[in-house]
Write an enzyme that holds these catalytic residues in place. Structure first.
Site, short mmCIF file in Angstrom:
data_model
loop_
_atom_site.label_atom_id
_atom_site.label_comp_id
_atom_site.label_asym_id
_atom_site.label_seq_id
_atom_site.Cartn_x
_atom_site.Cartn_y
_atom_site.Cartn_z
CD1 TRP A 56 -2.37 -1.76 -0.04
CD2 TRP A 56 -3.33 -0.97 1.83
NE1 TRP A 56 -3.59 -2.38 0.11
CE2 TRP A 56 -4.20 -1.92 1.24
CE3 TRP A 56 -3.70 -0.35 3.02
CZ2 TRP A 56 -5.44 -2.23 1.80
CZ3 TRP A 56 -4.95 -0.68 3.58
CH2 TRP A 56 -5.80 -1.60 2.97
CG HIS B 21 9.67 -0.74 -2.89
ND1 HIS B 21 9.69 0.39 -3.66
CD2 HIS B 21 8.65 -1.50 -3.37
CE1 HIS B 21 8.72 0.33 -4.56
NE2 HIS B 21 8.07 -0.81 -4.40
CB SER C 224 2.34 -1.43 -14.36
OG SER C 224 2.81 -0.12 -14.11
P1 13P Z 1 2.47 -0.51 -8.98
O1 13P Z 1 1.72 -1.84 -8.99
O2 13P Z 1 1.63 0.62 -8.55
O3 13P Z 1 3.18 -0.29 -10.29
O4 13P Z 1 3.61 -0.65 -7.85
C1 13P Z 1 4.44 -1.75 -7.83
C2 13P Z 1 5.26 -1.73 -6.59
O5 13P Z 1 6.15 -0.92 -6.43
C3 13P Z 1 4.93 -2.71 -5.54
O6 13P Z 1 5.91 -2.74 -4.56
#
Ligand code: 13P
Length: 249
Positions: free
Chosen positions: A10, A96, A212
């Site tokens: 999130w 991350h 994505s």
């Molecule tokens: P999105 O799915 O919004 O591209 O984000 C991916 C993400 O960074 C999950 O850690």
């Protein structure tokens, strides 16, 4: 033999009102689905305790988005692995790309955080991924390989670590690599893990794709041989979107 994991990150989104999404996810996460796919939500730290309570009995695991490598002490604003465990986390995302970029986290620091998470008996979800410039320069495999080598603690078992391959340029952009490119990176990560930890561990360790992932592309991506689930940002904020991905898995 690898049960897929669909994990929602999130990020810096959500207040107590958002907990209703976890309630809705819990209702949709049937026993049949639970048998086939693992599910985890990593809310912001402010919601960890209540999210754990809301998720109780649903089969949904709760994770944190980062932790400090140390056990306790004078680190204003940081949280130790033991504190996250105390409020119900069973996994922690480390390394991350947003933390690597916003807070200058290095592979060495990410590895130390992963060690703290594992020492607490939780799963470390270790993120790696190349930038757009690195991919265009043909360096994606080299960059990701170096991150994997530098970020995985020595001697871990397959149930202590999950790797998440998240190309930086695919995060929140609606762009994804081709299926062939995703397959190539995942296969290469598994080879690197085999060199580091042995073939048996590599065959069992889950490698997620992130960047994505949406209900409409999840089936193709999750259908690839070395893709063992997804780490989902935007589409994890709404139960209906997220469950579409869980069902695709
Ligand atoms: P999105 O799915 O919004 O591209 O984000 C991916 C993400 O960074 C999950 O850690």
């Amino acid at each position: 033999m690898r049960k897929p994991l669909v994990a929602g990150n999130w990020k810096m989104n959500g207040t107590r009102a958002s907990l209703n999404e976890i309630v809705e996810m819990g209702k949709a996460y049937s026993l049949a689905l639970r048998g086939k796919v693992d599910m985890l939500i990593a809310p912001p730290s402010t919601l960890l305790y209540t999210a754990s309570a809301v998720a109780l009995g649903t089969g949904i695991a709760i994770g944190a988005q980062d932790c400090h490598a140390g056990a306790a002490g004078a680190h204003t604003g940081d949280l130790a692995a033991s504190q996250l465990f105390d409020v119900g986390a069973s996994a922690v995302i480390v390394g991350h790309s947003e933390r690597r970029a916003d807070h200058g986290e290095t592979d060495t620091q990410v590895k130390a955080k992963a060690e703290a998470v594992i020492a607490q008996g939780m799963v470390a979800i270790i993120c790696v991924g190349e930038t757009k410039a690195q991919r265009e320069a043909g360096k994606a495999l080299a960059v990701v390989g170096k991150q994997v080598k530098g970020s995985i603690p020595a001697g871990v078992s397959a149930d202590q670590v999950v790797i998440a391959y998240e190309p930086v340029w695919a995060i929140g952009t609606g762009l994804t690599p081709t299926l062939a490119d995703i397959a190539e990176v995942h296969a290469d990560i598994r080879k690197t893990i085999a060199r580091l930890l042995g073939k048996e561990t590599a065959a069992k360790m889950r490698i997620l794709y992130g960047g994505s992932v949406k209900p409409n592309n999840a089936k193709d991506i999750l259908g690839l041989a070395d893709v063992d689930g997804a780490l989902v940002g935007g589409a994890s904020l709404k139960a209906s979107d997220f469950m579409g991905i869980v069902e695709a898995a």
